[in-house]
Design a protein around this motif. Structure first.
Motif, PDB file in Angstrom:
ATOM      1  N   LEU A 287       0.813  -1.217   0.000  1.00 18.07           N
ATOM      2  CA  LEU A 287       0.000   0.000   0.000  1.00 18.07           C
ATOM      3  C   LEU A 287       0.846   1.267   0.000  1.00 18.07           C
ATOM      4  CD1 LEU A 287      -2.927  -0.889   2.413  1.00 18.07           C
ATOM      5  CD2 LEU A 287      -2.659  -1.358  -0.016  1.00 18.07           C
ATOM      6  N   GLU A 288       2.074   1.189   0.489  1.00 17.03           N
ATOM      7  CA  GLU A 288       3.060   2.270   0.423  1.00 17.03           C
ATOM      8  C   GLU A 288       2.699   3.499   1.255  1.00 17.03           C
ATOM      9  OE1 GLU A 288       3.259   2.850  -3.809  1.00 17.03           O
ATOM     10  OE2 GLU A 288       4.967   1.515  -3.967  1.00 17.03           O
ATOM     11  N   THR A 289       1.609   3.463   1.997  1.00 14.29           N
ATOM     12  CA  THR A 289       1.216   4.628   2.791  1.00 14.29           C
ATOM     13  C   THR A 289       0.987   4.275   4.247  1.00 14.29           C
ATOM     14  OG1 THR A 289      -1.076   4.230   2.119  1.00 14.29           O
ATOM     15  CG2 THR A 289       0.161   5.874   0.871  1.00 14.29           C
ATOM     16  N   ALA A 290       1.413   3.095   4.672  1.00  9.52           N
ATOM     17  CA  ALA A 290       1.185   2.678   6.059  1.00  9.52           C
ATOM     18  C   ALA A 290       2.501   2.514   6.800  1.00  9.52           C
ATOM     19  CB  ALA A 290       0.389   1.371   6.072  1.00  9.52           C
ATOM     20  N   SER A 291       3.452   3.404   6.522  1.00  3.99           N
ATOM     21  CA  SER A 291       4.801   3.249   7.078  1.00  3.99           C
ATOM     22  C   SER A 291       4.801   3.188   8.597  1.00  3.99           C
ATOM     23  CB  SER A 291       5.687   4.406   6.612  1.00  3.99           C
ATOM     24  OG  SER A 291       5.763   4.418   5.209  1.00  3.99           O
ATOM     25  N   ALA A 292       4.038   4.074   9.253  1.00  5.31           N
ATOM     26  CA  ALA A 292       4.047   4.125  10.712  1.00  5.31           C
ATOM     27  C   ALA A 292       3.510   2.836  11.310  1.00  5.31           C
ATOM     28  CB  ALA A 292       3.217   5.316  11.192  1.00  5.31           C
TER      29      ALA A 292
ATOM     30  N   ARG B 194     -15.631   6.060 -10.376  1.00  2.00           N
ATOM     31  CA  ARG B 194     -15.995   4.816  -9.679  1.00  2.00           C
ATOM     32  C   ARG B 194     -14.823   4.291  -8.849  1.00  2.00           C
ATOM     33  NH1 ARG B 194     -15.462   0.572 -12.445  1.00  2.00           N
ATOM     34  NH2 ARG B 194     -16.004   1.620 -14.386  1.00  2.00           N
ATOM     35  N   ILE B 195     -13.621   4.346  -9.404  1.00  2.00           N
ATOM     36  CA  ILE B 195     -12.450   3.833  -8.681  1.00  2.00           C
ATOM     37  C   ILE B 195     -12.173   4.675  -7.438  1.00  2.00           C
ATOM     38  CG2 ILE B 195      -9.968   3.427  -8.819  1.00  2.00           C
ATOM     39  CD1 ILE B 195     -10.385   2.872 -11.836  1.00  2.00           C
ATOM     40  N   LEU B 196     -12.188   5.992  -7.598  1.00  2.00           N
ATOM     41  CA  LEU B 196     -11.897   6.864  -6.462  1.00  2.00           C
ATOM     42  C   LEU B 196     -12.958   6.740  -5.372  1.00  2.00           C
ATOM     43  CD1 LEU B 196     -10.648  10.069  -8.319  1.00  2.00           C
ATOM     44  CD2 LEU B 196      -9.278   8.351  -7.147  1.00  2.00           C
ATOM     45  N   ALA B 197     -14.206   6.463  -5.764  1.00  4.69           N
ATOM     46  CA  ALA B 197     -15.284   6.304  -4.781  1.00  4.69           C
ATOM     47  C   ALA B 197     -15.098   5.057  -3.935  1.00  4.69           C
ATOM     48  CB  ALA B 197     -16.633   6.259  -5.485  1.00  4.69           C
ATOM     49  N   ASN B 198     -14.343   4.093  -4.453  1.00  2.00           N
ATOM     50  CA  ASN B 198     -14.127   2.849  -3.723  1.00  2.00           C
ATOM     51  C   ASN B 198     -12.934   2.921  -2.771  1.00  2.00           C
ATOM     52  OD1 ASN B 198     -15.844   0.282  -4.617  1.00  2.00           O
ATOM     53  ND2 ASN B 198     -15.691   1.675  -6.350  1.00  2.00           N
TER      54      ASN B 198
ATOM     55  N   ALA C 212      -3.200   3.727  -2.379  1.00  2.00           N
ATOM     56  CA  ALA C 212      -2.648   4.992  -2.875  1.00  2.00           C
ATOM     57  C   ALA C 212      -2.091   4.872  -4.289  1.00  2.00           C
ATOM     58  CB  ALA C 212      -1.558   5.478  -1.924  1.00  2.00           C
ATOM     59  N   ARG C 213      -1.426   3.757  -4.602  1.00  2.00           N
ATOM     60  CA  ARG C 213      -0.854   3.626  -5.946  1.00  2.00           C
ATOM     61  C   ARG C 213      -1.956   3.627  -7.002  1.00  2.00           C
ATOM     62  NH1 ARG C 213       3.970  -0.284  -7.942  1.00  2.00           N
ATOM     63  NH2 ARG C 213       4.870   0.648  -6.100  1.00  2.00           N
ATOM     64  N   THR C 214      -3.072   3.010  -6.696  1.00  2.00           N
ATOM     65  CA  THR C 214      -4.203   3.008  -7.624  1.00  2.00           C
ATOM     66  C   THR C 214      -4.725   4.428  -7.820  1.00  2.00           C
ATOM     67  OG1 THR C 214      -4.816   0.761  -6.985  1.00  2.00           O
ATOM     68  CG2 THR C 214      -6.525   2.089  -8.018  1.00  2.00           C
TER      69      THR C 214
ATOM     70  N   TRP D  15       1.689  13.352  -2.638  1.00  2.00           N
ATOM     71  CA  TRP D  15       1.729  11.966  -2.173  1.00  2.00           C
ATOM     72  C   TRP D  15       3.165  11.444  -2.170  1.00  2.00           C
ATOM     73  CZ3 TRP D  15       2.757   7.468  -5.285  1.00  2.00           C
ATOM     74  CH2 TRP D  15       2.574   6.256  -4.621  1.00  2.00           C
ATOM     75  N   LEU D  16       3.905  11.754  -3.224  1.00  2.00           N
ATOM     76  CA  LEU D  16       5.281  11.280  -3.315  1.00  2.00           C
ATOM     77  C   LEU D  16       6.144  11.833  -2.184  1.00  2.00           C
ATOM     78  CD1 LEU D  16       5.832  11.638  -7.164  1.00  2.00           C
ATOM     79  CD2 LEU D  16       5.850   9.507  -5.884  1.00  2.00           C
ATOM     80  N   THR D  17       5.859  13.058  -1.772  1.00  2.00           N
ATOM     81  CA  THR D  17       6.633  13.687  -0.706  1.00  2.00           C
ATOM     82  C   THR D  17       6.503  12.924   0.604  1.00  2.00           C
ATOM     83  OG1 THR D  17       6.308  15.841  -1.749  1.00  2.00           O
ATOM     84  CG2 THR D  17       6.986  15.845   0.558  1.00  2.00           C
ATOM     85  N   ASP D  18       5.333  12.282   0.803  1.00  2.00           N
ATOM     86  CA  ASP D  18       5.087  11.557   2.053  1.00  2.00           C
ATOM     87  C   ASP D  18       5.610  10.123   2.039  1.00  2.00           C
ATOM     88  OD1 ASP D  18       3.812  13.770   3.082  1.00  2.00           O
ATOM     89  OD2 ASP D  18       1.818  13.131   2.399  1.00  2.00           O
TER      90      ASP D  18
END
Length: 927
Positions: free
Chosen positions: A436-441, A649-653, A657-659, A690-693
């Motif tokens: 997922l690349e956004t759950a580092s903590a 539709r994709i964003l509503a689901n 983050a990569r998606t 997003w890339l900055t984080d």
């Protein structure tokens, strides 16, 4: 339209009839498959083309056996005679000849289409008349199209002899209309519901309808779990025609849940003449013979029959099946339906274990989830809830259901009751969160907690696994803080610890990690050898997740080195291996599909349309990821409405983050081609945020979106200068410069850390060249050499090379080097056509017309307001040159350049050179 092929065949037959080659087409298909809809489309188009359309319909002979009914409807009357006067064969022959003559007369002036529906209900007289007419088709301008239901044709159906006779005639063709395939069914259901239903519901409707158009419509209208009443009546009508024993067999078969063996039916029904009852059900197309028994011709027919049973009948039926079935999966189903919960629980656990052995993760997940639902209802389960939760997480991950995998992993942590199990649960959570690349903590905390639980314990498999996981620290910390040498030693320690306790799969996983560090430390060949060795050994021992991870690392390694064809080969290997071992929709397999498709599109080996991958069979999260990756090729192909619909539709689901980033890239591209420059910049900035984080620098992506944003801001500034809106132009330049600095800081971060290979990546180099070239355009310079560099550095990225070549042509043209500009522009145009990049092609053609350059089949505007010399002067004025500089460039005097400019200003009605340039741009007279 999913019926293009069939409609084209019908239109071809109609065109032949219009040329005097009469014919007939038999349109066959199951009830509800779309025969009437297709025939309606044909008749509508035929009327628009001036064809005389005659239509008639047969009725169920059991309810209304009216002789010649479809011909009476079609012709309005029967010529010269009627059914009541047909006392002998001679009278019938006269009638047949009269109908034949009338149709011939009608077709003398124009083509005639005779459409007869529901031939399976035709009476004997109608069948005879149809055979008479079709057997005499010759040079008339007549086409006969007749529809009939395949599923109504039992072995002794009276239509069968007629079909046999017609099949022998050379003028007769047969089209069998089959149900939609999955992709077409998904598109049909989505369009029919105006995309208002959730994805899960759409998939359920597609699965239950099995591609039958009418069933799709009815299920959408019902929007529930049961079979709609109207559809149920239609389906049950066929069952009610059967004899008593055949109906009993059909009702019993409905409770089986799928294919049912002969022996099971015998045990449940206890009929003495089961074979005869089965034969009747099969002949009437209610049941069909399957590989190991019998099944319903259509799943919805089974549902309708099952729902028609009384509640007590269902319970008793399932109890009977529970006593005779042999597989754990079947036993779990029937025990649950007959309310035997302890048996259902134990059978569900056994079925899950069996599915794991068979490498069927989706089925295993279904069974283990059923066991979890029953866990509290069983006194002595024999397994722990913790073990079921962990198994559910593993199977969900393998099946591509990442969201569920994470949820089960988190739940299992709370259920762990000792250090080993606590560490194992956290290990499972981490491996599901990493992609997922956004759950580092959360990842860092879980790894730290897991290590604290086992670090002081004796050597064990769990301890080795956590040690190997700690060696992958870059995935959640990244950046300059990493001690690569220390991590490499940690991977070696993990490998040694795993070997000590006999955990070969963990040892191989550590080896795959060591391959990554060898690459980072510039031991490229060693890295490749270690990665391949890890993959091969993992395959040998059946450690399939480790094998796919090692192969994925190889893919990245090859791509970083610019060996894109080789990278595609390994990505395809991942997809193939994943399918072989039951991991078709796992995270790495899905990413391999996306990588292979994306690289081939980038290389220009696959057109924009061909780069769009079918995802209809994928589970929810995997489908979202593949569909998101499809959006950029869709944007490049100019299919903007499809991008808009899918993106929403994709964003509503709320996917990973990569998606989301893939969606943003496509939306930015669409906005750019639509001229929504602010939206292009905003979507790009969202990606940069997003890339900055991220814990890891992703330089190629940062510079790609940076180049896109700079392109939009350069266009914004250029349009503002033309409008003489100096403030808007300077604001765009300032914003672009700040954004450029932000993106460059991402690259500096990579150089300071252990990610220098990112800077050597050919994609990074390509995007860097694009970004710097766009920066010159932002400043109004449009540097030729910068764009020439961008073209050269984009050799492996055809889409971006086409764009850069177009800009190079523009820069050359502005510099007065027209011949060079023409050569570059024509190459760019040919490549855009080849790739199917329609918006890019259209932009090139539009610019070429304004620049009076012929490309492809597009001729330049011929009514040029200016002479060639005046145009050359105007173009050089637009590029910022003074009259003296223009004279030097064109080898004319400064005074002559001034005269040409005065004429240009007069033709445009401009009071200044600046206004002349602005008006020329506004009127499309300058590219």
């Amino acid at each position: 339209m999913a019926r293009r092929t069939e409609l084209a065949a019908l239109e071809s037959a109609l065109a032949a009839a219009a040329d005097g080659r009469a014919g007939a087409v038999l349109l066959a298909g199951d009830a509800g498959v779309g025969k009437s809809r297709l025939l309606t489309e044909l008749t509508s188009r035929a009327r628009d083309d001036g064809v005389k359309v005659l239509t008639g319909r047969c009725l169920d002979v059991e309810r209304a056996g009216l002789p010649y009914l479809p011909f009476v409807e079609a012709l309005g009357r029967l010529p010269e005679s009627g059914a009541s006067r047909l006392d002998d064969a001679m009278e019938q022959l006269r009638l047949f000849e009269a109908v034949h003559t009338e149709l011939a007369d009608l077709s003398a002036d124009s083509c005639v289409l005779l459409a007869l529906e529901d031939l399976h209900w035709a009476d004997a007289a109608t069948r005879d008349l149809l055979l008479f007419l079709v057997s005499r088709l010759n040079r008339q301008r007549l086409l006969v199209v007749a529809t009939y239901r395949l599923d109504d044709l039992h072995r002794r159906h009276p239509l069968r002899p007629l079909l046999t006779e017609l099949a022998r005639l050379s003028t007769v063709d047969r089209i069998e209309l089959r149900p939609f395939d999955r992709a077409d069914a998904m598109a049909f259901v989505s369009a029919l519901s105006d995309s208002a239903l959730p994805d899960e519901t759409l998939r359920g409707i597609v699965d239950r309808s099995q591609g039958n158009a009418f069933f799709c419509e009815e299920l959408i209208a019902a929007y529930g779990s049961s079979v709609p009443a109207g559809l149920s009546d239609l389906l049950l009508a066929r069952v009610e025609r059967l004899g008593r024993n055949a109906q009993q067999v059909v009702r019993a078969a409905s409770g089986a849940g799928g294919e049912v063996e002969h022996s099971a039916l015998q045990a449940v029904t206890q009929l003495d003449d089961l074979d005869e009852a089965l034969r009747e059900a099969v002949q009437h197309n209610v049941l069909v013979a399957a590989d190991h028994g019998y099944a319903f011709r259509h799943a919805l027919l089974r549902e309708a029959v099952y729902e028609d049973l009384l509640p007590g009948e269902r319970v008793r039926l399932h109890a009977h099946y529970a006593r005779v079935v042999t597989s754990p999966a079947s036993l779990a189903y029937h025990a649950l339906q007959s309310h035997d919960l302890p048996t259902a629980f134990k059978a569900s656990v056994q079925a899950a274990e069996e599915a794991v052995e068979l490498r069927a993760p989706a089925e295993a997940l279904h069974h283990v989830e059923q066991a979890l639902q029953l866990f509290g209802a069983v006194r002595d389960p024999g397994v722990t809830e913790y073990s079921l939760q962990r198994l559910a997480s593993r199977m969900a991950s393998a099946a591509g259901e990442t969201e569920r995998a994470i949820a089960y992993a988190r739940s299992s942590i709370a259920l762990a009751d000792d250090p080993e199990s606590g560490a194992e649960a956290r290990h499972q959570l981490v491996v599901t969160l990493i992609p997922l690349e956004t759950a580092s903590a959360e990842i860092a905390a879980a790894v730290s907690e897991a290590w604290d639980l086992v670090k002081d314990r004796p050597p064990s498999v769990t301890r080795a696994k956590i040690l190997a996981l700690r060696a992958r620290e870059w995935a959640w910390y990244g950046g300059a803080v990493l001690d690569v040498e220390g991590l490499e030693r940690l991977a070696q320690q993990a490998r040694a610890a795993a070997i000590e306790v006999g955990a070969e799969d963990v040892a191989i996983d550590a080896l795959a990690t060591m391959a990554i560090y060898a690459e980072w430390r510039d031991r490229v060949e060693e890295a490749h050898e270690l990665g391949r060795a890890a993959a091969d050994r993992a395959a040998t021992i059946g450690a399939y997740n480790v094998e796919l991870r090692a192969l994925n690392n190889l893919t990245v390694n090859l791509a970083q080195r610019g060996l894109y064809r080789e990278a595609v080969a390994v990505a395809d290997e991942i997809v193939e291996r994943a399918a072989e071992v039951g991991l078709t929709w796992s995270e790495l397999a899905v990413e391999a599909r996306v990588t292979s498709n994306g690289v081939l599109f980038s290389l220009g080996a696959r057109t924009a349309a061909d780069a769009i991958t079918d995802h209809s069979a994928a589970p929810h999260w995997a489908a979202l990821r593949i569909e998101a990756a499809n959006l950029f090729p869709l944007a490049a192909a100019g299919r903007f409405a499809e991008v808009d619909e899918a993106a929403a539709r994709i964003l509503a689901n709320a996917p990973d983050a990569r998606t989301v980033v893939r969606v943003r890239l496509a939306l930015a591209e669409v906005a750019l081609w639509r001229g929504n420059l602010r939206q292009t910049a905003d979507e790009s900035i969202r990606v940069i945020d997003w890339l900055t984080d991220l814990p890891l620098p992703w330089v190629a992506l940062a510079w790609r979106v940076g180049a896109t944003a700079l392109c939009a801001l350069a266009d914004t500034a250029e349009h503002a200068w033309r409008r003489r809106d100096e403030k808007a132009a300077r604001d765009a330049v300032t914003e672009g410069e700040r954004l450029h600095d932000r993106v460059l800081s991402h690259g500096r971060y990579a150089l300071e850390g252990q990610w220098r290979e990112e800077m050597r990546n050919p994609e990074t180099i390509c995007m860097e060249a694009r970004m710097y070239a766009e920066l010159t355009r932002l400043h109004g310079e449009n540097d030729i050499e910068m764009w020439r560099t961008a073209v050269a550095k984009s050799a492996a990225f055809k889409y971006w090379q086409i764009s850069a070549r177009w800009r190079l042509a523009e820069a050359l043209h502005n510099d007065g080097r027209r011949d060079e500009a023409i050569a570059e522009l024509r190459t760019a145009h040919a490549d855009a056509v080849h790739m199917g990049a329609l918006p890019l092609r259209d932009a090139i053609e539009a610019w070429a017309k304004r620049a009076r350059i012929a490309v492809g089949d597009v001729e330049p505007d011929s009514d040029d307001l200016f002479t060639p010399r005046e145009r050359a002067v105007l173009e050089l004025v637009a590029s910022g040159l003074t009259n003296r500089q223009i004279g030097e460039r064109l080898y004319i005097s400064e005074k002559t350049a001034s005269v040409h400019l005065s004429r240009v200003m007069a033709k445009l009605g401009a009071g200044s050179r600046t206004e002349a340039v602005s008006l020329a741009y506004d009127r499309g007279l300058l590219a």
